[in-house]
Design a protein around this motif. Structure first.
Motif, PDB file in Angstrom:
ATOM      1  N   THR A 146       0.829  -1.203   0.000  1.00 50.14           N
ATOM      2  CA  THR A 146       0.000   0.000   0.000  1.00 50.14           C
ATOM      3  C   THR A 146       0.863   1.252   0.000  1.00 50.14           C
ATOM      4  N   GLY A 147       0.499   2.185  -0.879  1.00 53.05           N
ATOM      5  CA  GLY A 147       1.208   3.453  -0.974  1.00 53.05           C
ATOM      6  C   GLY A 147       2.454   3.408  -1.829  1.00 53.05           C
ATOM      7  N   LYS A 148       2.811   2.225  -2.287  1.00 54.84           N
ATOM      8  CA  LYS A 148       3.985   2.099  -3.146  1.00 54.84           C
ATOM      9  C   LYS A 148       3.544   2.028  -4.598  1.00 54.84           C
ATOM     10  N   ARG A 149       4.485   2.181  -5.480  1.00 55.00           N
ATOM     11  CA  ARG A 149       4.190   2.161  -6.912  1.00 55.00           C
ATOM     12  C   ARG A 149       3.640   0.819  -7.369  1.00 55.00           C
ATOM     13  N   ASN A 150       4.018  -0.246  -6.697  1.00 59.96           N
ATOM     14  CA  ASN A 150       3.588  -1.576  -7.102  1.00 59.96           C
ATOM     15  C   ASN A 150       2.544  -2.165  -6.147  1.00 59.96           C
ATOM     16  N   ASP A 151       1.617  -1.305  -5.659  1.00 59.85           N
ATOM     17  CA  ASP A 151       0.586  -1.870  -4.789  1.00 59.85           C
ATOM     18  C   ASP A 151      -0.249  -2.859  -5.592  1.00 59.85           C
ATOM     19  N   TYR A 152      -0.790  -3.832  -4.886  1.00 60.97           N
ATOM     20  CA  TYR A 152      -1.449  -4.937  -5.562  1.00 60.97           C
ATOM     21  C   TYR A 152      -2.617  -5.450  -4.727  1.00 60.97           C
ATOM     22  N   THR A 153      -3.782  -5.518  -5.348  1.00 60.41           N
ATOM     23  CA  THR A 153      -4.962  -6.082  -4.715  1.00 60.41           C
ATOM     24  C   THR A 153      -5.404  -7.291  -5.531  1.00 60.41           C
ATOM     25  N   PRO A 154      -5.455  -8.465  -4.937  1.00 55.16           N
ATOM     26  CA  PRO A 154      -5.897  -9.651  -5.685  1.00 55.16           C
ATOM     27  C   PRO A 154      -7.336  -9.470  -6.183  1.00 55.16           C
ATOM     28  N   ARG A 155      -7.573  -9.835  -7.435  1.00 52.69           N
ATOM     29  CA  ARG A 155      -8.921  -9.737  -8.007  1.00 52.69           C
ATOM     30  C   ARG A 155      -9.683 -11.046  -7.857  1.00 52.69           C
ATOM     31  N   VAL A 156      -8.964 -12.151  -7.789  1.00 53.48           N
ATOM     32  CA  VAL A 156      -9.569 -13.477  -7.641  1.00 53.48           C
ATOM     33  C   VAL A 156      -8.704 -14.293  -6.686  1.00 53.48           C
ATOM     34  N   VAL A 157      -9.277 -15.332  -6.120  1.00 54.30           N
ATOM     35  CA  VAL A 157      -8.553 -16.180  -5.174  1.00 54.30           C
ATOM     36  C   VAL A 157      -7.310 -16.783  -5.820  1.00 54.30           C
ATOM     37  N   GLY A 158      -7.399 -17.136  -7.087  1.00 53.32           N
ATOM     38  CA  GLY A 158      -6.287 -17.758  -7.788  1.00 53.32           C
ATOM     39  C   GLY A 158      -5.067 -16.868  -7.949  1.00 53.32           C
ATOM     40  N   GLU A 159      -5.181 -15.588  -7.664  1.00 53.33           N
ATOM     41  CA  GLU A 159      -4.032 -14.689  -7.740  1.00 53.33           C
ATOM     42  C   GLU A 159      -3.214 -14.671  -6.450  1.00 53.33           C
ATOM     43  N   LEU A 160      -3.628 -15.455  -5.473  1.00 53.68           N
ATOM     44  CA  LEU A 160      -2.890 -15.546  -4.208  1.00 53.68           C
ATOM     45  C   LEU A 160      -1.981 -16.761  -4.214  1.00 53.68           C
ATOM     46  N   THR A 161      -0.859 -16.639  -3.568  1.00 49.01           N
ATOM     47  CA  THR A 161      -0.018 -17.811  -3.354  1.00 49.01           C
ATOM     48  C   THR A 161      -0.544 -18.541  -2.122  1.00 49.01           C
ATOM     49  N   PRO A 162      -0.395 -19.849  -2.065  1.00 48.22           N
ATOM     50  CA  PRO A 162      -0.890 -20.600  -0.906  1.00 48.22           C
ATOM     51  C   PRO A 162      -0.336 -20.075   0.426  1.00 48.22           C
ATOM     52  N   GLU A 163       0.884 -19.553   0.417  1.00 48.12           N
ATOM     53  CA  GLU A 163       1.492 -19.045   1.650  1.00 48.12           C
ATOM     54  C   GLU A 163       0.717 -17.862   2.217  1.00 48.12           C
ATOM     55  N   ARG A 164      -0.006 -17.138   1.392  1.00 49.18           N
ATOM     56  CA  ARG A 164      -0.728 -15.941   1.840  1.00 49.18           C
ATOM     57  C   ARG A 164      -2.146 -16.229   2.329  1.00 49.18           C
TER      58      ARG A 164
END
Length: 169
Positions: free
Chosen positions: A64-82
């Motif tokens: 958050t607040g960085k140039r590469n902030d990222y919000t997953p759009r679908v469950v499949g965009e998450l790694t299992p560790e997260r």
């Protein structure tokens, strides 16, 4: 193909009706496909809503607040560790929330749309040619593999869209 889909729905319904007192977690993201899927399953759990929690993976933004902030759009965009990070943001289902979600589901079913998008924090029905202009924008005059065009469109669209929508399957 439609027989396979229908068979899958029947099997899913059979499994859901066998649930007794188990806690049920419905994972989804801010995409039309996953939101509609969550609503469909939720509609089958009508009598078990006191055991249901939802987890929206789009509720957490990384970097958050960085140039590469990222919000997953679908469950499949998450790694299992997260996945463990999301258990704490589950929302319990109550009758008021359930009623509101089922009203949305009934409205979407009435529209009988073949294509829905997630826009402005809601699912909307759109015409089947909704992505055509964008697809044409990334279709170049010289030869290019179709997968490249599809990748460009998927990469540029804000809400999640599957490659099967772009390919027109």
């Amino acid at each position: 193909m439609s027989e396979e889909i229908e068979d899958s729905y029947k099997k899913l319904h059979e499994k859901i009706t066998k649930f007794k007192d188990e806690d049920i977690y419905l994972w989804y993201g801010n995409s039309a496909m996953e939101t509609c899927g969550m609503l469909h399953v939720l509609s089958m759990l009508e009598e078990k809503i006191e055991n249901v929690c939802t987890i929206n993976v789009s509720d957490i933004t990384y970097n958050t607040g960085k140039r590469n902030d990222y919000t997953p759009r679908v469950v499949g965009e998450l790694t299992p560790e997260r996945l463990g990070e999301f258990i704490g943001i589950n929302q319990s289902m109550d009758f008021s929330r359930y009623s509101s979600l089922m009203s949305l589901w009934k409205q979407l079913k009435r529209e009988k749309s073949n294509l829905r998008i997630y826009e402005d924090k809601e699912v909307k029905s759109v015409q089947e040619d909704y992505y055509d202009e964008m697809i044409l924008r990334y279709t170049y005059k010289k030869f290019m593999y179709s997968a490249r065009t599809v990748g460009e469109v998927i990469g540029k669209v804000e809400s999640y869209v599957s490659d099967s929508i772009i390919f027109g399957k």
